[in-house]
Design a protein around this motif. Structure first.
Motif, PDB file in Angstrom:
ATOM      1  N   ALA A  62     -28.722  12.912 -18.483  1.00  0.00           N
ATOM      2  CA  ALA A  62     -28.522  13.040 -19.924  1.00  0.00           C
ATOM      3  C   ALA A  62     -28.489  14.504 -20.313  1.00  0.00           C
ATOM      4  O   ALA A  62     -29.240  15.324 -19.779  1.00  0.00           O
ATOM      5  CB  ALA A  62     -29.646  12.320 -20.678  1.00  0.00           C
ATOM      6  N   GLY A  63     -27.613  14.835 -21.256  1.00  0.00           N
ATOM      7  CA  GLY A  63     -27.534  16.220 -21.707  1.00  0.00           C
ATOM      8  C   GLY A  63     -26.340  16.434 -22.612  1.00  0.00           C
ATOM      9  O   GLY A  63     -25.637  15.486 -22.982  1.00  0.00           O
ATOM     10  N   ILE A  64     -26.106  17.690 -22.954  1.00  0.00           N
ATOM     11  CA  ILE A  64     -24.964  18.028 -23.792  1.00  0.00           C
ATOM     12  C   ILE A  64     -23.763  18.363 -22.910  1.00  0.00           C
ATOM     13  O   ILE A  64     -23.905  18.556 -21.699  1.00  0.00           O
ATOM     14  CB  ILE A  64     -25.293  19.169 -24.765  1.00  0.00           C
ATOM     15  N   CYS A  65     -22.592  18.453 -23.514  1.00  0.00           N
ATOM     16  CA  CYS A  65     -21.375  18.678 -22.731  1.00  0.00           C
ATOM     17  C   CYS A  65     -20.265  19.218 -23.613  1.00  0.00           C
ATOM     18  O   CYS A  65     -20.388  19.298 -24.836  1.00  0.00           O
ATOM     19  CB  CYS A  65     -20.918  17.372 -22.070  1.00  0.00           C
ATOM     20  N   GLY A  66     -19.151  19.544 -22.973  1.00  0.00           N
ATOM     21  CA  GLY A  66     -17.915  19.832 -23.671  1.00  0.00           C
ATOM     22  C   GLY A  66     -17.034  18.594 -23.655  1.00  0.00           C
ATOM     23  O   GLY A  66     -17.099  17.792 -22.725  1.00  0.00           O
ATOM     24  N   ALA A  67     -16.227  18.428 -24.679  1.00  0.00           N
ATOM     25  CA  ALA A  67     -15.305  17.289 -24.755  1.00  0.00           C
ATOM     26  C   ALA A  67     -13.869  17.779 -24.767  1.00  0.00           C
ATOM     27  O   ALA A  67     -13.577  18.895 -25.218  1.00  0.00           O
ATOM     28  CB  ALA A  67     -15.572  16.471 -26.018  1.00  0.00           C
ATOM     29  N   PHE A  68     -12.972  16.945 -24.269  1.00  0.00           N
ATOM     30  CA  PHE A  68     -11.547  17.225 -24.388  1.00  0.00           C
ATOM     31  C   PHE A  68     -11.116  16.967 -25.833  1.00  0.00           C
ATOM     32  O   PHE A  68     -11.330  15.873 -26.361  1.00  0.00           O
ATOM     33  CB  PHE A  68     -10.740  16.347 -23.426  1.00  0.00           C
ATOM     34  N   ILE A 150     -13.212  12.173 -20.697  1.00  0.00           N
ATOM     35  CA  ILE A 150     -13.512  12.475 -22.093  1.00  0.00           C
ATOM     36  C   ILE A 150     -14.337  13.762 -22.240  1.00  0.00           C
ATOM     37  O   ILE A 150     -14.378  14.343 -23.320  1.00  0.00           O
ATOM     38  CB  ILE A 150     -14.247  11.300 -22.771  1.00  0.00           C
ATOM     39  N   GLY A 151     -14.989  14.193 -21.145  1.00  0.00           N
ATOM     40  CA  GLY A 151     -15.807  15.393 -21.242  1.00  0.00           C
ATOM     41  C   GLY A 151     -16.087  15.999 -19.889  1.00  0.00           C
ATOM     42  O   GLY A 151     -15.756  15.423 -18.848  1.00  0.00           O
ATOM     43  N   GLU A 152     -16.706  17.187 -19.908  1.00  0.00           N
ATOM     44  CA  GLU A 152     -17.126  17.837 -18.665  1.00  0.00           C
ATOM     45  C   GLU A 152     -18.533  18.386 -18.815  1.00  0.00           C
ATOM     46  O   GLU A 152     -18.955  18.813 -19.890  1.00  0.00           O
ATOM     47  CB  GLU A 152     -16.172  18.970 -18.263  1.00  0.00           C
TER      48      GLU A 152
END
Length: 204
Positions: A62-68, A150-152
Motif C-alpha cells: 500500500a502506498g502512493i503512486c503516479g497515475a497515467f 493505470i499507475g506506476e
C-alpha cells in the motif's frame, strides 16, 4: 486474519495505521524504496513471523503512486489486477521484450482481487519500476506498452514476489499523488493521496 501491509516510507505507514480496522490483526512494515528493498524486507517479515508461530494470511502493498493521465485522477484509489515489473526484460532498439518471451520467468504477478472487493477505486495493472518515469515522452512510451496500466510505483512487484514465494495471497492498493512524467513537485498532492489511502485501508 493476520495481514502484513508493506509501505515504502513512514508517511504511507502512518496513513495505513489511521485506517486500521479492529476486526483484523494488521502489521505495518516500512520496507524502504524500490523493488529490491521491498522484496527483501517482506520476505524477512514473513519468515520471522512464521518462525514465531504468528504466520501471516495476507500480504498487501500500500502506498502512493503516479497515475497515467486520462486513466485516473489525483486522489483516486488504484486497485491492482496485476503487479507488473515494467523494466524486467530486454530493451531492444525497436521494442521492449518482457522476460516472459525469453523463458526466464515472468514480469507479471496476478493480484488476489477477492481481498480488495470492498475497496472502491480504479482497477487495472500497476507497474513497478526501479526508477521513476521523469518525462512525458517516457510516460507515453509506458502507456503505449502497457495499455491496461493505470499507475506506476516502485515496490509492488517486489512485495508480490515475496508473497508468491511464501504461498500467500497478495494485493496492491495505491492512491494517486501525481501524474506520471510530471516532475514539478508543486503539482503533486501528497495530502490527498495519503487521505485516500487511509480510506482505502478502512474498506479493505
Amino acid at each position: 486474519m493476520r495481514i502484513l501491509v508493506v509501505c515504502a516510507v513512514a508517511e504511507e505507514a502512518q496513513a495505513v495505521e489511521a485506517g486500521r480496522a479492529v476486526r483484523h490483526e494488521l502489521d505495518v512494515l516500512v520496507c524502504g524504496v524500490g523493488p529490491a528493498a521491498a522484496a527483501a524486507a517482506t520476505a524477512r517479515a514473513i519468515a520471522d513471523n512464521s518462525g514465531m508461530g504468528r504466520a501471516y494470511d495476507v500480504v498487501v502493498n500500500a502506498g502512493i503512486c503516479g497515475a497515467f493521465e486520462g486513466r485516473a485522477a489525483i486522489g483516486d484509489v488504484l486497485i491492482a489486477t496485476d503487479s507488473v515489473h515494467a523494466e524486467l526484460g530486454v530493451a531492444l532498439p525497436w521494442r521492449f521484450q518482457p522476460i516472459d518471451e525469453i523463458g526466464f520467468g515472468t514480469n507479471r504477478i496476478g493480484c488476489n482481487t477477492v481481498l480488495t472487493v470492498a475497496v472502491e477505486g480504479v482497477r487495472g495493472e500497476i507497474l513497478t519500476l526501479a526508477s521513476i518515469t521523469g518525462s512525458d515522452g517516457l510516460a507515453a512510451q509506458l502507456a503505449h506498452r502497457y495499455p491496461e496500466a493505470i499507475g506506476e510505483a516502485m515496490e509492488g512487484f517486489g512485495v508480490a514476489t515475496a508473497a508468491q514465494q511464501a504461498g500467500l495471497p497478495f494485493a496492491e492498493i495505491r492512491t494517486v499523488s501525481n501524474f506520471i512524467g510530471d516532475r514539478e513537485v508543486g503539482n503533486w498532492d501528497w495530502d490527498a493521496a495519503l487521505k485516500s489511502l487511509t480510506t482505502a485501508i478502512r474498506e479493505l
